[in-house]
Design a protein around this motif. Structure first.
Motif, PDB file in Angstrom:
ATOM      1  N   GLY A   1      -2.755   5.257   2.362  1.00 34.11           N
ATOM      2  CA  GLY A   1      -1.829   6.073   3.135  1.00 34.11           C
ATOM      3  C   GLY A   1      -0.881   6.857   2.256  1.00 34.11           C
ATOM      4  O   GLY A   1      -0.596   8.036   2.503  1.00 34.11           O
TER       5      GLY A   1
ATOM      6  N   LEU B   1       1.761   8.322   6.899  1.00 31.21           N
ATOM      7  CA  LEU B   1       1.003   7.079   6.949  1.00 31.21           C
ATOM      8  C   LEU B   1       1.740   5.969   6.205  1.00 31.21           C
ATOM      9  O   LEU B   1       2.409   6.229   5.196  1.00 31.21           O
TER      10      LEU B   1
ATOM     11  N   VAL C   1      -5.288   2.754   7.523  1.00 31.92           N
ATOM     12  CA  VAL C   1      -4.375   3.777   8.046  1.00 31.92           C
ATOM     13  C   VAL C   1      -5.125   5.031   8.485  1.00 31.92           C
ATOM     14  O   VAL C   1      -4.544   5.899   9.146  1.00 31.92           O
TER      15      VAL C   1
END
Length: 377
Positions: A108, A219, A226
């Motif tokens: 992320g 994220l 994610v």
């Protein structure tokens, strides 16, 4: 020329070694035409080949070169080779490749870093293990050129992806011809139903970059899975879509230690639960106004997230894991009481949450059958 497509080539610590050169494949595919194999512009991966036609017009090459940017995110590599190679590429092609060196923050964090720096009209994530099909990207880039000249560029571009189980020498194409119209721009009202095993994944989507900024997509760091947020949250802002029936993305799967490996998923189930709760918190299906077909799709996607929770927590089958399963269902019921029965009564969750030992056995058998049919994990 303004950059039209930003590639974020993300290399989480678990897979940032260049030993199999799949990262090179992604970069070579992204370049498409401007760099010929015979001039050693980029290392030849042997997996997918750039356009080496000497007859291409130099002005066209220059246009392609200017229209693509590759943001290569070095997410805390420790091997020494990754950072050196990326810096070498950036020095050779500073107009094309931009390198970001950062402390390890997980997938992320790498996507966030790429999106933060993206200047292209569209944004595409390419994971370090994966690669793109050159011919397919040429088709999609032609459409992107056209969109750059329009007042309202399409919000979402979708292509097919292929499960590449390299160690098993098998390929499983995943397409959307039963869902999306072809050869035209369309809206959610124009789509057909997705099959139970069929969803938009990070592999298949190219978002308009500004749309991702408009929804404030961020994220979570130090967390796997994610990508589910990436392909779920922005959809509420998508108004127009274009689908290409081409095998755009090659998803390398089956490597030992990969995040979708079954044993790894059991060990990281808490992170999947975290992502599921974040999806519930970010998009409240009880209150948001959505196209009915989009709402149905998002309910089904959330149902699959709960199905995965159910499968692996019941597979672990401890007092603690069963308590976590009860907790995540209660979380949905409290946060989205209207949506809760739709998710709970979804066919995939009915089958995976049958009570007792017999119910668990039936659920696990169903999971194994689906695993064989759809070749995942």
């Amino acid at each position: 020329m303004k950059s039209l497509l930003s590639f974020a080539d993300c290399a989480p610590r678990e897979s940032n070694s260049l030993h199999n050169q799949n990262t090179l494949s992604a970069l070579k595919a992204a370049c498409i035409a401007p760099h010929r194999q015979d001039d050693e512009s980029l290392p030849n991966s042997g997996t997918i080949h750039g356009n080496n036609s000497a007859s291409r017009d130099d002005s066209t090459d220059a246009a392609l070169d200017a229209s693509i940017e590759i943001i290569a995110v070095d997410d805390g590599s420790t091997d020494g080779e990754t950072a050196r190679k990326l810096d070498e590429w950036q020095q050779r092609f500073p107009h094309l490749i931009h390198v970001v060196h950062k402390e390890n923050g997980g997938h992320g964090s790498a996507v966030n870093a790429g999106l933060q720096r993206a200047k292209g009209l569209y944004f595409k994530v390419v994971d370090a293990d994966d690669w793109l099909d050159t011919s397919s990207m040429c088709t999609i880039m032609q459409f992107i050129y056209e969109q750059a000249e329009t007042e309202h560029p399409v919000d979402l571009i979708v292509g097919n992806y292929v499960y590449e189980k390299v160690y098993e020498h098998t390929q499983t194409p995943m397409g959307y011809t039963n869902v999306f119209p072809q050869d035209k721009i369309f809206t959610w009202s124009d789509i057909n139903s997705f099959r139970p095993s069929q969803y938009l994944l990070m592999h298949s989507v190219i978002y308009r970059t500004q749309l991702l900024h408009d929804v404030h997509l961020q994220l979570p760091e130090h967390c796997f899975y994610v990508d589910n947020i990436f392909v779920y949250v922005p959809l509420v802002a998508v108004k127009t879509i274009r689908y290409f029936n081409v095998d755009m993305y090659r998803y390398f799967i089956g490597r030992e230690g990969q995040s979708v490996n079954e044993d790894i998923m059991k060990s990281r189930i808490d992170q999947h639960i975290r992502v599921t709760k974040l999806m519930i918190d970010t998009i409240n299906l009880d209150t948001i106004s959505l196209n009915p077909k989009l709402r149905k799709y998002m309910e089904n996607y959330l149902a699959i997230m709960f199905c995965i929770c159910s499968v692996f927590l019941r597979m672990i089958n401890t007092t603690d894991s069963l308590a976590k399963l009860e907790d995540v269902w209660l979380y949905l019921k409290e946060k989205q009481p209207v949506t809760y029965p739709h998710i709970r009564k979804n066919i995939v969750n009915v089958g995976m949450n049958l009570p007792g030992k017999t119910g668990r056995a039936i659920g696990m058998t169903g999971y194994r059958i689906a695993q064989k049919l759809f070749n995942f994990n």
